[in-house]
Design an enzyme around this catalytic site. Sequence first.
Site, PDB file in Angstrom:
ATOM      1  N   GLU A 157       0.835  -1.217   0.000  1.00 49.81           N
ATOM      2  CA  GLU A 157       0.000   0.000   0.000  1.00 49.81           C
ATOM      3  C   GLU A 157       0.866   1.263   0.000  1.00 49.81           C
ATOM      4  OE1 GLU A 157      -1.399   1.838   3.448  1.00 49.81           O
ATOM      5  OE2 GLU A 157      -1.073   0.097   4.743  1.00 49.81           O
ATOM      6  N   LYS A 179      -3.688  -1.406  14.506  1.00 56.64           N
ATOM      7  CA  LYS A 179      -2.986  -0.426  15.327  1.00 56.64           C
ATOM      8  C   LYS A 179      -3.420  -0.525  16.779  1.00 56.64           C
ATOM      9  CE  LYS A 179      -4.743   2.166  12.473  1.00 56.64           C
ATOM     10  NZ  LYS A 179      -5.494   3.303  11.961  1.00 56.64           N
TER      11      LYS A 179
HETATM   12  N1  PSU Z   1      -1.603   1.665  10.486  1.00 60.24           N
HETATM   13  C1  PSU Z   1      -0.370   2.188  10.590  1.00 60.24           C
HETATM   14  N2  PSU Z   1       0.038   3.096   9.683  1.00 60.24           N
HETATM   15  C2  PSU Z   1      -0.796   3.525   8.692  1.00 60.24           C
HETATM   16  C3  PSU Z   1      -2.105   2.945   8.596  1.00 60.24           C
HETATM   17  C4  PSU Z   1      -2.443   2.028   9.508  1.00 60.24           C
HETATM   18  O1  PSU Z   1       0.370   1.865  11.483  1.00 60.24           O
HETATM   19  O2  PSU Z   1      -0.401   4.371   7.903  1.00 60.24           O
HETATM   20  C5  PSU Z   1      -3.026   3.375   7.486  1.00 60.24           C
HETATM   21  C6  PSU Z   1      -3.386   2.164   6.596  1.00 60.24           C
HETATM   22  O3  PSU Z   1      -3.293   2.579   5.251  1.00 60.24           O
HETATM   23  C7  PSU Z   1      -4.825   1.866   6.962  1.00 60.24           C
HETATM   24  C8  PSU Z   1      -5.331   3.236   7.302  1.00 60.24           C
HETATM   25  O4  PSU Z   1      -5.556   1.273   5.908  1.00 60.24           O
HETATM   26  O5  PSU Z   1      -4.256   3.843   8.016  1.00 60.24           O
HETATM   27  C9  PSU Z   1      -6.583   3.195   8.135  1.00 60.24           C
HETATM   28  O6  PSU Z   1      -7.097   4.481   8.225  1.00 60.24           O
HETATM   29  P1  PSU Z   1      -8.602   4.733   8.714  1.00 60.24           P
HETATM   30  O7  PSU Z   1      -8.614   4.306  10.144  1.00 60.24           O
HETATM   31  O8  PSU Z   1      -8.790   6.216   8.513  1.00 60.24           O
HETATM   32  O9  PSU Z   1      -9.478   3.896   7.818  1.00 60.24           O
END
Ligand code: PSU
Length: 302
Positions: free
Chosen positions: A25, A159
Amino acid sequence: MKNILDYSEKVEEALKNNQVVVALESTIIAHGFPYPENIELAMDLEKQAEESQVTPATIAIIDGRIKVGLNRDELEFIAKSKEVKKASLRDLSVLLAKGLNGATTVAATMKIAYLAGIDVFVTGGIGGVHHGAENTFDISADLKALSQYPIIVVCAGAKSVLDLAKTKEVLESKGVPILGYRTNKLPAFYIQDSGLKVDYRIEDGKEASEIIKVNRQLKNKNGILLTVPIPKEDELNQKEFNEIIERLTGEVTEHKIKGKAITPYLLDRIKDETKGESLKANISLVKNNLTVGIDVAKNLKG
Ligand code: PSU
Ligand code: MN
């Protein structure tokens, strides 16, 4: 699908010849790491894959085109530009129609990998259910994508800033199995053990590949989540980390940070609060995930 996807020469060649390809990604590059650590990591991952005879396909939206496989200039652009939007499922059609740039999240990358015929996607951590979701409804589209694109996502768990118990419940409702790579415990990104369990433990890439094959035979729409614990030597101290998270969760509410800005904000603050240790941990876990993902992808072809 040729007309909507722009493959890099290398990725096109590899797919045509039925060689092993792994998707990566780009949100992690644009919004997950600062410059220049982000471009260094992106280049390291490309190299790691190539040294294992696997073709890396980093996915992003550039000038309104879906790119499957980025060259060095394109990676630099994603790493440096401030114009690159965080692109999840809801953003794709608009960014493409308007000719804009986007770094794809887990959700958007899953969708594109699926369209491109790539079965294995490696990342750091997925999004999930945020604390307080019962009030904010903040549940990442990553969970929706996991329910509708039948590929495997290799990650180090969700996370640690998320509500992992609720994230597990949503994945169960959506029919997504959570596998633990040589562990029974659900990893929590910077930390090996979240205190929760995975659904099933597997021992190697071969087992994962067999599960993907059966998932296909069943004509399941859902994907599979393979969680890999961060290498022991790089994990953060659990107690200190929990204290930091508690503090930062308070900050998010206090500063009224909302929606898709929450994840980048937290990652940036965690980096400050851990004096850079979180960056090191993050780099280590992504590389480790790629090692596992490569093994899965090779077994799938074998
Ligand atoms: N976890 C991390 N670093 C990131 C992300 C997740 O440690 O950069 C990114 C990933 O691309 C994930 C996104 O799909 O954050 C999720 O964001 P949201 O919670 O806004 O959907
Ligand atoms: Mn969100």
